[in-house]
Write a protein that holds these residues in place. Structure first.
Motif, PDB file in Angstrom:
ATOM      1  N   VAL A 173       0.861  -1.172   0.000  1.00  0.00           N
ATOM      2  CA  VAL A 173       0.000   0.000   0.000  1.00  0.00           C
ATOM      3  C   VAL A 173       0.906   1.233   0.000  1.00  0.00           C
ATOM      4  N   LEU A 174       0.740   2.060  -1.011  1.00  0.00           N
ATOM      5  CA  LEU A 174       1.597   3.240  -1.164  1.00  0.00           C
ATOM      6  C   LEU A 174       1.044   4.389  -0.304  1.00  0.00           C
ATOM      7  N   PRO A 175       1.851   5.442  -0.094  1.00  0.00           N
ATOM      8  CA  PRO A 175       1.482   6.480   0.880  1.00  0.00           C
ATOM      9  C   PRO A 175       0.171   7.227   0.598  1.00  0.00           C
ATOM     10  N   ASP A 176      -0.364   7.101  -0.619  1.00  0.00           N
ATOM     11  CA  ASP A 176      -1.663   7.739  -0.878  1.00  0.00           C
ATOM     12  C   ASP A 176      -2.810   6.754  -0.684  1.00  0.00           C
ATOM     13  N   GLY A 177      -2.488   5.540  -0.236  1.00  0.00           N
ATOM     14  CA  GLY A 177      -3.532   4.560   0.006  1.00  0.00           C
ATOM     15  C   GLY A 177      -3.822   3.645  -1.171  1.00  0.00           C
ATOM     16  N   GLN A 178      -3.125   3.859  -2.275  1.00  0.00           N
ATOM     17  CA  GLN A 178      -3.308   2.964  -3.419  1.00  0.00           C
ATOM     18  C   GLN A 178      -2.617   1.630  -3.175  1.00  0.00           C
ATOM     19  N   ILE A 179      -3.217   0.575  -3.678  1.00  0.00           N
ATOM     20  CA  ILE A 179      -2.586  -0.750  -3.591  1.00  0.00           C
ATOM     21  C   ILE A 179      -1.786  -1.002  -4.861  1.00  0.00           C
ATOM     22  N   TRP A 180      -0.526  -1.325  -4.677  1.00  0.00           N
ATOM     23  CA  TRP A 180       0.295  -1.772  -5.813  1.00  0.00           C
ATOM     24  C   TRP A 180       0.228  -3.296  -5.865  1.00  0.00           C
ATOM     25  N   ALA A 452      14.604  13.346  -2.482  1.00  0.00           N
ATOM     26  CA  ALA A 452      13.702  13.645  -3.601  1.00  0.00           C
ATOM     27  C   ALA A 452      12.688  12.512  -3.793  1.00  0.00           C
ATOM     28  N   ILE A 453      13.147  11.277  -3.634  1.00  0.00           N
ATOM     29  CA  ILE A 453      12.238  10.139  -3.798  1.00  0.00           C
ATOM     30  C   ILE A 453      11.204  10.127  -2.670  1.00  0.00           C
ATOM     31  N   LYS A 454      11.667  10.360  -1.449  1.00  0.00           N
ATOM     32  CA  LYS A 454      10.738  10.402  -0.310  1.00  0.00           C
ATOM     33  C   LYS A 454       9.676  11.488  -0.536  1.00  0.00           C
ATOM     34  N   ALA A 455      10.110  12.670  -0.949  1.00  0.00           N
ATOM     35  CA  ALA A 455       9.162  13.772  -1.155  1.00  0.00           C
ATOM     36  C   ALA A 455       8.197  13.462  -2.298  1.00  0.00           C
ATOM     37  N   ALA A 456       8.674  12.726  -3.304  1.00  0.00           N
ATOM     38  CA  ALA A 456       7.822  12.436  -4.459  1.00  0.00           C
ATOM     39  C   ALA A 456       6.761  11.392  -4.128  1.00  0.00           C
ATOM     40  N   LEU A 457       7.144  10.363  -3.381  1.00  0.00           N
ATOM     41  CA  LEU A 457       6.213   9.261  -3.133  1.00  0.00           C
ATOM     42  C   LEU A 457       5.400   9.463  -1.854  1.00  0.00           C
ATOM     43  N   ASP A 458       5.925  10.234  -0.921  1.00  0.00           N
ATOM     44  CA  ASP A 458       5.223  10.471   0.349  1.00  0.00           C
ATOM     45  C   ASP A 458       5.260  11.970   0.652  1.00  0.00           C
TER      46      ASP A 458
END
Lengths: 473, 473
Positions: A173-180, A452-458
């Protein structure tokens, strides 16, 4: 940009969409860590049963901007599971997601939910005559989701790789609540950036692993074990080369132990049977797992004889049966317990390039002698260049007596590791304990990319806030 | 947000900081790809000699917002190296960065610059009695940087893994021109997100790999090869299970070939010696690499005998010497050339879970029969679930006659792969050829994450624009 508390209003919103029994009053064990160095604060504890429930929890946490601390078996050693400062977080324990969803013996694949205990993954593989080779001291309570989130190591790395190497696919589950839905059983799949390897080792800061497709292996037909005494770490490395020439990838483990470890066992755990009359300066523990009709005792005797002839080993014992093999391993496995009873001044989970091990051990001892009087217990997975370099008080002193020296010791050892091209965290990860160290020793370009990756995904900073990457206000 | 041309003014600015001979007039080979499906447009060609020069080039490209196309050996099959639309790019060829920087035989590590040809990496390993196991048809011209950027597969994956599994560390220039010094030789290193695995497989869209620390292996003491005929793909998988029970991880390759491949060789390359009087319906090519004193011919004879007894194989040949082994492999290696001469209507580099291979082959044939009359040559790395599923015209017809059916074929095969949980690109990557397919079949959460990562690390969109991720205007 600060986080909000997982307060009653938050909980009330959640139970409009989720069964109420998903929540349980928090117990102390969720707020403590094995070394007793951190204590978490009050938090809302949720124990979801399905991936969909995890997604709902995360979606609400994002909407309310509440921090989420993923919780596996609680065995991590760097405080990754303990959030001690800031607004009350949502602790999301995966323990109810503990099903092995499927086993594919013909494909050498097993699908486990994140909350399956590592030993249960091993047992499920064993039940279909396969091997799941991830093996570590905490395997009776660590959960596979946490093992993957921290890219756990252990004793099987030399032959089978780290946790990341044992994973074919993930559901998360990604930080926006979407399931990968990435739970592939494929061995080859080159379709865009490898999210799996990004989530593995991210320690829950980029999403929550809910299930994994794991690689299984054919069990070696026969296993064998030997204890060989060597004069120096350098001789141990030469023995490893010789063993590789003779046995190739059939070497399953290659561990180094210093005399000090045996002395600690005598001192703290006298019931542990020690095979040598007097402990040698250095001892190597070798495990082999052979295919075909090869005989392990015979193969190890051959190695022992040629190592003797080459002047690499001084003495040795080849296990003649499973009981002896277990006895040899019991020594290795009890070292952390003896250490714990004495209480270390400072402990270090480091790695250096194999060739730099002798220099590290030599110079490490000199540096410590310059700081004070200590007993060093150095042991570990030498075949991987990974040493547990632990510093103890001399008899009559306690760790409390050296409290003020700990920062200097840590700094000096980490500086040395860095100078030798090593890693200040070989297998335990960064968690909250080593965020400063990562900033100090990490490559600047890599640190920028991580942020940058942390800020982009979360972008809201809700996933395991403060672990690995410093929280941005 | 469009890119600018790598024009004369741009070049003039670069030569204030870089030696002029870093540039060379563009030659056609930089604008073509092996299958002749793409043609690049005019471009500025730079051939840097050092990582610092790569960094300077990228820094200028970022400042001028010029697209950069990294170029290795030019052997990619999905157009990742060919930029055919938009402003003239900077083509950055790594061919002058072709040094093996260091070899550490005791550590089983080799450090190679990105431009070293794969066969030269293999030779450098061989020179210190080690094995670098990445092996593929284009190894005489492919360069290791490109192999890593595309996470190349090949025939050694079953035992040794994909390119990503063979890499310990990377040096790379990131899209802002910063150098990431990540050239570690460590086997265990858990310090933050794994940039290495993010750049590997990103096909040059997140930075340029300039050097890599590669894993070497002990050479198997003895190698052996067998050709065994089986009645069906299902029998081939059962044979793989049996072989694993007997030989564990010592199976180095397990390839499947259909009768059609042998017929194509007879038709196009009659000089290739064929061992069976009449080609069997399906043939398995097995390679074993044994340690210790095991005898490969004997081990393969044992496997053959037990497979015969189990009714899995019908006929077989065990190579009695290196020459026979080479002959068996020559058949497998010449299949792509025979295919090329006939000219495929459509070719597919797909993978499915091992257990789904029989269903894929069965249903794939039925689907194609519904579209038209074709000859299917299905072969590949069946131990990895990776098939090259290639569709050819019947004699008397050419690929041009089926031009209008190609989209329908591709779509039907990819739909089937997707339904079976497979991958529409097993080992060749996405490049520019499969961007639409990735968007169609990719998991939505993963696609969003990929775009977010691309935007975070390459906000100007200069790195290999249009590959993997659609360029954003």
């Amino acid at each position: 940009m600060t986080l909000n508390s997982a307060d009653t209003a938050f909980r009330d919103r959640l139970i409009t969409e989720l069964p109420e029994d998903i929540f349980r009053p928090i117990e102390p064990r969720y707020l403590e860590e094995p070394r007793g160095r951190y204590a978490g604060q009050d938090a809302l504890l949720a124990l979801p049963r399905t991936t969909q429930e995890v997604a709902t929890l995360i979606r609400h946490a994002a909407a309310a901007r509440v921090g989420v601390v993923p919780y596996g078996g609680g065995t991590g050693l760097v405080g990754g599971q303990i959030y001690s400062e800031g607004p009350a977080p949502l602790i999301l324990s995966l323990e109810r997601m503990n099903k092995v969803r499927a086993v594919f013996p013909g494909e050498n694949v097993l699908i486990a939910e994140a909350g399956v205990i590592l030993a249960d993954v091993q047992a499920a593989a064993d039940a279909v005559d396969r091997l799941f080779p991830l093996s570590l001291a905490a395997e009776g309570s660590a959960r596979i989701g946490g093992n993957l989130a921290t890219n756990a190591g252990g004793t099987g790395v030399l032959r089978y790789g780290n946790a990341r190497d044992l994973c074919l696919g993930l559901e998360a589950v990604l930080p926006d609540g979407q399931i990968w839905h990435g739970l592939t059983r494929l061995r080859k799949n080159n379709t865009g950036y490898d999210l799996r390897h990004l989530l593995i080792g991210a320690e829950g800061t980029l999403g929550i692993i809910t299930a994994a497709a794991l690689k299984l292996f054919a069990k070696p037909a026969k296993m064998g074990t030997a204890l060989l005494s060597v004069q120096s770490p350098k001789a141990a490395l030469e023995l490893l080369s010789l063993a590789r020439d003779q046995l190739g990838e059939m070497i399953s483990a290659f561990e180094l132990m210093h005399r000090r470890g045996f002395e600690f066992l005598t001192e703290q755990l006298p019931d542990v049977r020690q095979p040598f009359a007097a402990p040698p300066e250095w001892t190597v523990l070798i495990d082999v797992g052979l295919s075909g009709d090869l005989d392990p005792a015979e193969s190890l005797e051959t190695l022992f004889a040629s190592a003797l002839e080459a002047g690499l080993v001084e003495d040795g014992l080849v296990a003649q049966n499973q009981q002896q093999s277990d006895e040899f391993w019991h020594i290795r496995e009890m070292l952390p317990e003896a250490n714990r009873r004495i209480g270390s001044v400072s402990s270090h989970d480091i790695s250096v390039p194999l060739g730099a091990i002798p220099e590290f051990i030599g110079r490490g001892g000199e540096i410590l002698a310059g700081i004070g009087e200590f007993r060093i217990n150095c042991f570990g997975h030498v075949g991987d260049g990974n040493l547990h370099y632990n510093v103890f008080p001399v008899p009559g002193k306690t760790r409390a007596d050296h409290e003020n020296q700990r920062p200097a010791i840590k700094r000096a050892i980490h500086d040395l590791v860095d100078e030798l091209g090593g890693s200040i965290s070989a297998e335990h990860g960064i968690g909250r304990l080593k965020v400063d160290d990562l900033e100090r020793y990490g490559d600047p370009a890599k640190l920028l990319a991580i942020r940058a990756i942390k800020a982009a995904l979360d972008p809201l900073g809700i996933m395991n806030p403060g672990a690995v990457v410093r929280a941005v206000d």
